[in-house]
Design an enzyme around this catalytic site. Structure first.
Site, PDB file in Angstrom:
ATOM      1  N   CYS A 101       0.813  -1.226   0.000  1.00 34.83           N
ATOM      2  CA  CYS A 101       0.000   0.000   0.000  1.00 34.83           C
ATOM      3  C   CYS A 101       0.843   1.272   0.000  1.00 34.83           C
ATOM      4  O   CYS A 101       0.329   2.357  -0.257  1.00 34.83           O
ATOM      5  CB  CYS A 101      -0.946   0.000   1.196  1.00 34.83           C
ATOM      6  SG  CYS A 101      -1.995  -1.438   1.224  1.00 34.83           S
ATOM      7  N   HIS A 112      -3.225   6.850   2.471  1.00 37.25           N
ATOM      8  CA  HIS A 112      -3.660   5.561   1.934  1.00 37.25           C
ATOM      9  C   HIS A 112      -5.039   5.243   2.498  1.00 37.25           C
ATOM     10  O   HIS A 112      -5.276   5.375   3.699  1.00 37.25           O
ATOM     11  CB  HIS A 112      -2.653   4.465   2.320  1.00 37.25           C
ATOM     12  CG  HIS A 112      -3.174   3.092   2.058  1.00 37.25           C
ATOM     13  ND1 HIS A 112      -3.716   2.747   0.842  1.00 37.25           N
ATOM     14  CD2 HIS A 112      -3.274   1.985   2.843  1.00 37.25           C
ATOM     15  CE1 HIS A 112      -4.117   1.487   0.897  1.00 37.25           C
ATOM     16  NE2 HIS A 112      -3.860   1.002   2.098  1.00 37.25           N
ATOM     17  N   ASN A 160     -10.038  -0.461  -0.200  1.00 37.79           N
ATOM     18  CA  ASN A 160      -8.576  -0.369  -0.132  1.00 37.79           C
ATOM     19  C   ASN A 160      -8.004  -0.890  -1.448  1.00 37.79           C
ATOM     20  O   ASN A 160      -8.073  -2.083  -1.730  1.00 37.79           O
ATOM     21  CB  ASN A 160      -8.093  -1.210   1.052  1.00 37.79           C
ATOM     22  CG  ASN A 160      -6.578  -1.215   1.209  1.00 37.79           C
ATOM     23  OD1 ASN A 160      -5.849  -0.798   0.314  1.00 37.79           O
ATOM     24  ND2 ASN A 160      -6.102  -1.688   2.341  1.00 37.79           N
TER      25      ASN A 160
HETATM   26  N1  ACO Z   1     -18.300  -9.107   8.860  1.00 42.61           N
HETATM   27  C1  ACO Z   1     -18.734  -9.407  10.108  1.00 42.61           C
HETATM   28  N2  ACO Z   1     -17.899  -9.715  11.117  1.00 42.61           N
HETATM   29  C2  ACO Z   1     -16.576  -9.727  10.833  1.00 42.61           C
HETATM   30  C3  ACO Z   1     -16.064  -9.438   9.560  1.00 42.61           C
HETATM   31  C4  ACO Z   1     -16.991  -9.111   8.545  1.00 42.61           C
HETATM   32  N3  ACO Z   1     -16.620  -8.804   7.309  1.00 42.61           N
HETATM   33  N4  ACO Z   1     -14.719  -9.518   9.608  1.00 42.61           N
HETATM   34  C5  ACO Z   1     -14.385  -9.841  10.859  1.00 42.61           C
HETATM   35  N5  ACO Z   1     -15.513  -9.986  11.609  1.00 42.61           N
HETATM   36  C6  ACO Z   1     -15.618 -10.342  13.017  1.00 42.61           C
HETATM   37  C7  ACO Z   1     -14.416 -11.104  13.496  1.00 42.61           C
HETATM   38  O1  ACO Z   1     -14.529 -12.483  13.208  1.00 42.61           O
HETATM   39  C8  ACO Z   1     -14.470 -10.806  14.988  1.00 42.61           C
HETATM   40  O2  ACO Z   1     -15.417 -11.671  15.583  1.00 42.61           O
HETATM   41  P1  ACO Z   1     -15.150 -12.308  17.036  1.00 42.61           P
HETATM   42  O3  ACO Z   1     -15.041 -11.113  17.966  1.00 42.61           O
HETATM   43  O4  ACO Z   1     -16.337 -13.155  17.244  1.00 42.61           O
HETATM   44  O5  ACO Z   1     -13.856 -13.042  16.899  1.00 42.61           O
HETATM   45  C9  ACO Z   1     -15.039  -9.396  15.070  1.00 42.61           C
HETATM   46  O6  ACO Z   1     -15.661  -9.152  13.791  1.00 42.61           O
HETATM   47  C10 ACO Z   1     -13.978  -8.338  15.333  1.00 42.61           C
HETATM   48  O7  ACO Z   1     -12.884  -8.576  14.453  1.00 42.61           O
HETATM   49  P2  ACO Z   1     -11.616  -7.659  14.450  1.00 42.61           P
HETATM   50  O8  ACO Z   1     -10.645  -8.191  13.435  1.00 42.61           O
HETATM   51  O9  ACO Z   1     -11.138  -7.446  15.827  1.00 42.61           O
HETATM   52  O10 ACO Z   1     -12.259  -6.302  13.909  1.00 42.61           O
HETATM   53  P3  ACO Z   1     -11.596  -4.881  13.811  1.00 42.61           P
HETATM   54  O11 ACO Z   1     -12.434  -3.903  14.497  1.00 42.61           O
HETATM   55  O12 ACO Z   1     -10.110  -4.887  14.130  1.00 42.61           O
HETATM   56  O13 ACO Z   1     -11.729  -4.570  12.258  1.00 42.61           O
HETATM   57  C11 ACO Z   1     -10.368  -4.555  10.243  1.00 42.61           C
HETATM   58  C12 ACO Z   1     -11.089  -5.403  11.306  1.00 42.61           C
HETATM   59  C13 ACO Z   1     -11.415  -3.748   9.500  1.00 42.61           C
HETATM   60  C14 ACO Z   1      -9.644  -5.476   9.289  1.00 42.61           C
HETATM   61  C15 ACO Z   1      -9.382  -3.591  10.929  1.00 42.61           C
HETATM   62  O14 ACO Z   1      -8.600  -4.283  11.866  1.00 42.61           O
HETATM   63  C16 ACO Z   1      -8.455  -2.916   9.942  1.00 42.61           C
HETATM   64  O15 ACO Z   1      -8.862  -2.094   9.148  1.00 42.61           O
HETATM   65  N6  ACO Z   1      -7.132  -3.177  10.011  1.00 42.61           N
HETATM   66  C17 ACO Z   1      -6.144  -2.530   9.207  1.00 42.61           C
HETATM   67  C18 ACO Z   1      -6.195  -2.858   7.751  1.00 42.61           C
HETATM   68  C19 ACO Z   1      -5.138  -2.054   7.007  1.00 42.61           C
HETATM   69  O16 ACO Z   1      -4.823  -0.948   7.345  1.00 42.61           O
HETATM   70  N7  ACO Z   1      -4.527  -2.571   6.007  1.00 42.61           N
HETATM   71  C20 ACO Z   1      -3.512  -1.734   5.346  1.00 42.61           C
HETATM   72  C21 ACO Z   1      -2.625  -2.401   4.632  1.00 42.61           C
HETATM   73  S1  ACO Z   1      -3.346  -3.477   3.440  1.00 42.61           S
HETATM   74  C22 ACO Z   1      -2.046  -3.885   2.361  1.00 42.61           C
HETATM   75  O17 ACO Z   1      -0.926  -3.551   2.557  1.00 42.61           O
HETATM   76  C23 ACO Z   1      -2.369  -4.749   1.147  1.00 42.61           C
END
Ligand code: ACO
Length: 325
Positions: free
Chosen positions: A113, A252, A282
């Protein structure tokens, strides 16, 4: 002294829109979860004839058009991508072929990214050595090809697209004032994507399960906010510019909550942080140049504005670049 200025910007998105409602039919998710956790509503998905190099070439043609240049004027093409059409040749060579930019040499940069910010920094080093060079800088991805469409943790996040700009050197106050890149390969397991399995059995990775993006989302989130803050602070300190003087930050586009946290840490007003991830998700290396082109064409950037780009991605890689537009 000549600085690297942007002569033109361009972007190109595939037509097919994949909405949160569509994803509700594919995996166990809801529009409400995706919207509140990420800010994403729609993403674009490439179809037939929309390989990464094709998206990149279309974005490039628009940037060249704005710059008033022809492909034959280009001396160099740099493409940031983690989803090139093939292992060899580079995506940049295919863009060169597609455009007919016969004079240019071409190379890819894999910084996930952060790819576009990495490409800009490299372009700047060439411009410093040869200020009259005309360089095409592109960020382009077809992440839909590398997403596990059964993994709700990742498949809701990513989209396809391309953005580009044409740069050259010019005397004056405008241009790239400072940039800084960082990497930390020791943390790569928090966000990675396998390549095609090795044909050499000795080297074949046991847990290579076929090229999907894998991510420890919560950890990536924390590092993303801290690292972009650190890169921005570094760049502003280099040129002694206070954060209040920034007209627009184009970060980003990964997650609305990351961008809000970043704005709060920096003490910068929300409206100065450009956001379009609701429309495109993204798009990795493409997200900054798509947003830059959108902001430019919509008139959100005026000559003389201080525009700050910042990125974080797999590697880990991160960085920032400050322009006086
Ligand atoms: N729909 C419903 N529930 C979901 C989904 C979904 N699509 N995805 C995950 N969940 C659930 C999980 O299973 C988890 O359930 P549990 O509590 O029963 O285990 C719950 O939601 C919480 O999951 P988390 O992963 O803790 O959710 P979080 O609030 O951290 O959000 C996310 C996840 C959106 C991925 C976030 O962590 C994020 O944006 N991270 C950074 C991503 C990023 O910046 N990437 C940049 C680089 S990408 C690259 O370089 C190619």
């Amino acid at each position: 002294m000549k600085r690297m200025i942007v002569l033109g910007t361009g972007s190109f998105l595939p037509e097919r829109v994949l909405s949160n409602a569509d994803l509700e039919k594919m995996v166990d998710t809801t529009d409400e979860w995706i919207t509140t956790r990420t800010g994403i509503k729609n993403r674009r998905i490439a179809g037939k004839g929309e390989e990464t190099s094709k998206l990149a070439s279309k974005a490039a043609a628009r940037a060249l058009d704005m710059a008033g240049l022809a492909p034959g004027d280009l001396d160099m093409i740099i493409v940031g991508t983690i989803t090139p059409d093939m292992g060899m040749p580079s995506c940049a060579c295919l863009v060169q072929k597609e455009l007919g930019a016969a004079k240019a040499f071409a190379l890819d940069i894999n910084a996930a990214c952060s790819g576009f910010v990495y490409c800009l920094d490299v372009a700047d080093k060439y411009i410093k050595a040869e200020p009259d060079m005309k360089i095409l800088v592109v960020g382009a991805e077809t992440l839909s090809a590398r997403v596990n469409w059964e993994d709700r943790n990742t498949c809701v996040l990513f989209g396809d697209g391309a953005g580009a700009c044409v740069v050259t050197g010019k005397t004056g106050k405008r241009g790239l004032l400072a940039s800084k890149l960082f990497s930390d390969g020791s943390l790569y397991k928090l966000l990675y994507m396998d390549s095609a399995p090795s044909m050499n059995k000795e080297l074949a990775c046991q847990d290579n399960d076929g090229s999907y993006i894998k991510m420890a989302g919560r950890d990536v989130f924390k590092y993303a906010v801290r690292s972009m803050d650190m890169a921005i602070t570094n760049v502003l300190e280099q040129v002694q510019v206070p954060v209040e003087d920034i007209s627009l930050i184009i970060p980003h586009q990964a997650n609305i909550r990351i961008l809000k946290s970043l704005g709060e840490r920096l003490g910068i007003a929300g409206e100065k942080v450009y956001i379009n991830l609701d429309k495109y998700g993204n798009t990795s290396a493409a997200s900054i140049p798509i947003a830059l082109d959108e902001a430019n064409r919509l008139g959100h950037i005026k000559s003389g504005d201080l525009v700050l780009l910042c990125a974080f991605g797999g590697g880990f890689t991160w960085g920032a670049a400050l322009f006086r537009w």
